[in-house]
Scaffold this motif. Sequence first.
Motif, PDB file in Angstrom:
ATOM      1  N   PRO A 235       0.994  -1.569   0.257  1.00 11.69           N
ATOM      2  CA  PRO A 235       0.047  -0.073  -0.106  1.00 11.69           C
ATOM      3  C   PRO A 235       1.170   1.209   0.000  1.00 11.69           C
ATOM      4  N   LEU A 236       1.937   1.308   0.311  1.00  7.23           N
ATOM      5  CA  LEU A 236       2.292   2.468   0.397  1.00  7.23           C
ATOM      6  C   LEU A 236       3.458   2.645  -1.206  1.00  7.23           C
ATOM      7  N   ASP A 237       3.301   2.475  -1.667  1.00  4.44           N
ATOM      8  CA  ASP A 237       3.780   2.604  -3.696  1.00  4.44           C
ATOM      9  C   ASP A 237       3.200   4.195  -4.097  1.00  4.44           C
ATOM     10  N   VAL A 238       3.699   4.930  -2.785  1.00  5.49           N
ATOM     11  CA  VAL A 238       3.163   6.716  -3.707  1.00  5.49           C
ATOM     12  C   VAL A 238       4.701   6.888  -4.086  1.00  5.49           C
ATOM     13  N   VAL A 239       4.632   7.344  -5.582  1.00  2.49           N
ATOM     14  CA  VAL A 239       5.996   7.848  -5.685  1.00  2.49           C
ATOM     15  C   VAL A 239       6.052   9.268  -5.626  1.00  2.49           C
ATOM     16  N   GLY A 240       4.608  10.149  -5.645  1.00  2.00           N
ATOM     17  CA  GLY A 240       5.215  12.140  -5.179  1.00  2.00           C
ATOM     18  C   GLY A 240       3.752  11.945  -4.721  1.00  2.00           C
ATOM     19  N   TRP A 241       3.443  13.143  -4.097  1.00  2.00           N
ATOM     20  CA  TRP A 241       2.127  13.453  -3.617  1.00  2.00           C
ATOM     21  C   TRP A 241       2.612  15.152  -3.028  1.00  2.00           C
ATOM     22  N   ASP A 242       1.303  15.908  -3.166  1.00  2.00           N
ATOM     23  CA  ASP A 242       1.442  17.515  -2.769  1.00  2.00           C
ATOM     24  C   ASP A 242       0.288  17.916  -2.224  1.00  2.00           C
ATOM     25  N   GLY A 243       0.148  18.406  -1.597  1.00  2.00           N
ATOM     26  CA  GLY A 243      -1.175  19.507  -1.039  1.00  2.00           C
ATOM     27  C   GLY A 243      -1.210  19.340   0.768  1.00  2.00           C
TER      28      GLY A 243
END
Length: 385
Positions: A235-243
């Motif tokens: 589930p922690l397969d995030v490559v980037g985020w913003d906000g």
Amino acid sequence: MTYYYKLGKIPHKRHTQFYQPDGSLYHEELIGIRGFSGIQSLLYHLHPPTQIHKILLEGTVDIPYEELGPLRQRHLRTATVVSNGDAVAGRIPLMANADVCISVVKPTSLMSYWYRFAQGDEVIFIHEGSGVLESQYGILRYRQGDYLVIPTGVLWRILPDADIEQRMLVIEANGHIEPPTRYLNRYGQFLEHAPYNERDIRPPDELVTHDETGEFEVRVKAGNRITRYFYHCHPLDVVGWDGHLYPFAFNIEDFEPITGRIHQPPTAHQTFEGPGFVVCSFVPRLFDYHPIAIPSPYNHSNVDSDEVIYYVAGNFMSRKGIESASITIHPGGIPHGPHPGMYEGSIGKERTNELAVMIDTFHPLRLTKYALQLEDKDYAYSWIS
Ligand SMILES: [Fe+2]
């Protein structure tokens, strides 16, 4: 949080084609509060976050309230509390109402799953210990004195450092926990008079993307029901985020106390506000400097709020018989104040080393059967000289 932050790689425009090296698309996930009109963050996954292959009911969490006795001042000694399990399953709820639940936990095992609280935000105060708050938003190291503020929807787990004793106070809100509005300007930035500001806030600072397959469990608490969801992709397969929505740490030692010529009310110590409650930080500080000031608080009737104080360290200036990890509950409806001798004894003192977290609720709390086992039953009569 009040300000914009980003980590990892994100495309130039939202909701546009963003390709992985193998030519497939990354998968967006918007996590936001208050429908689409509150703060939010946009995450980019390797795999769709929707691919659940098994769902099981873990169970329901029914708070075992005590039988109602007469309304009285309470003192709980939690220093010797024994909890079994991890940072979520090992929680011992001590008191609650419809707005908030207050627990303590001494995790004895690692979380083998990730957790999401769907009802509101959580604050975990780290009384003792250190480790990592791991989430989709990255790695956030924590240490003693940290408030870990985890917004609803964040998928997280706590990984305590090995062989380091951990002791945590948990505030579970039925809504959102934010800095007091009066600390912010119309743009959402902390004002100069605020006792902390953006520089004191620690968001996750390292994003680790997991591209692993196997059997991964996420537990979601919604209402009093906990459900187990199983995924084949990490589930922690995030490559980037913003906000603006992300977990953060704020250390109580970074709270700059507001002092005055005469005694400052608890509102000067306010750190966060939530639905139906506030959180305040009592930190080491200089006492009042009016030549005939009385540094100790005066007797007061917080008529329509219950006042909960968790004592962390130092000598609390107005109380006797209190130890580290004690919790006092001074309910609305009856007055309380300094213990005998403490009012007069505070005169001439220049500073205090007290460190404590206070939670004032605006609706009555009810204690649990667990709290009863920790109670100092003589406390209600401790004001008699
Ligand atoms: Fe008080």
